[in-house]
Enzyme design. Sequence first.
Site, mmCIF file in Angstrom:
data_model
loop_
_atom_site.group_PDB
_atom_site.id
_atom_site.type_symbol
_atom_site.label_atom_id
_atom_site.label_comp_id
_atom_site.label_asym_id
_atom_site.label_seq_id
_atom_site.Cartn_x
_atom_site.Cartn_y
_atom_site.Cartn_z
ATOM 1 N N ASN A 85 1.130 -0.349 -8.674
ATOM 2 C CA ASN A 85 2.093 -1.422 -8.915
ATOM 3 C C ASN A 85 3.378 -1.274 -8.108
ATOM 4 O OD1 ASN A 85 0.778 -3.094 -10.992
ATOM 5 N ND2 ASN A 85 0.835 -1.220 -12.198
ATOM 6 N N SER A 86 3.657 -0.070 -7.642
ATOM 7 C CA SER A 86 4.885 0.127 -6.870
ATOM 8 C C SER A 86 4.708 1.068 -5.681
ATOM 9 C CB SER A 86 6.003 0.672 -7.777
ATOM 10 O OG SER A 86 5.607 1.893 -8.378
ATOM 11 N N ARG A 87 3.473 1.543 -5.449
ATOM 12 C CA ARG A 87 3.258 2.507 -4.372
ATOM 13 C C ARG A 87 1.858 2.372 -3.803
ATOM 14 N NH1 ARG A 87 3.816 9.001 -4.470
ATOM 15 N NH2 ARG A 87 5.245 9.230 -2.745
ATOM 16 N N GLY A 137 -8.336 0.231 -16.214
ATOM 17 C CA GLY A 137 -7.806 0.180 -14.856
ATOM 18 C C GLY A 137 -8.594 1.066 -13.906
ATOM 19 N N ASP A 197 -7.649 2.734 -11.431
ATOM 20 C CA ASP A 197 -6.991 4.009 -11.158
ATOM 21 C C ASP A 197 -7.329 5.039 -12.226
ATOM 22 O OD1 ASP A 197 -5.566 2.490 -13.030
ATOM 23 O OD2 ASP A 197 -3.599 3.162 -12.337
#
Length: 243
Positions: A10-12, A99, A101
């Site tokens: 979500n951010s990387r 998810g 991940d």
Amino acid sequence: MNTWLFDLGNSRLKCAPLHAGTVGAGFAVDHDGAILPADWQRPLPARFDHAVVASVAAPAVTVALLDALTGHCDRIARVRTQARCGGVRIAYRQPQHLGVDRFLALLAAHTRTRHAALIVGVGTALTLDLLDADGLHRGGRIAPAPALMRAALHARVPQLPAAGGAYAEFADDTDDALVSGCEGAALGLIARSREAAASLLDAPPQVLLHGGGAAALLPRLADAVHAPALVLEGLAQWQRSAG
């Protein structure tokens, strides 16, 4: 085959080559959740054979990554959560709700150790998943990660800073109290989950810690193993199983 692995969070975004089944030295870039940095592709080779991609990011960011990769390779595999893979069986009745991940971290954990493991991801969210020694996923938890807790407090109460401070069990300053409360909440959830796992399995699980916020928690988690590339390792394991 010259393969690169891509873990889009979500951010990387984390990227690494796959060398003889092993994750090589790669690179990571931060993004704002809406668009990738213009120069993120600079460290990539001009051409490679195959890309293996896992994404939990917004659809627009995922599409941007896939579009960019078409300029580097002809084969792109998008990994999705499977009910069974590589000796791991997912607890969720609807595997697609887990998810990708978390799924990949479970694959990597089962490859790393044949003992029970509590896999802790510290990214935008704090995720915990229990895997027993036989590869059975016993389920997990999701909570805000410490950084998200701080950001939420700052958004609601702007005079509370979004970052800064030093951890203390009983802080005597607001900055320190904020970091201590947010990190302490995460540490408490991990400790409770580990205790419950030990009772369920009759032995304490090994704690595997990954994600961008893992380093801050690591000093206060006795016997935890830092595994920063765990999702990429899971991508490598998925590729071995698929190939």
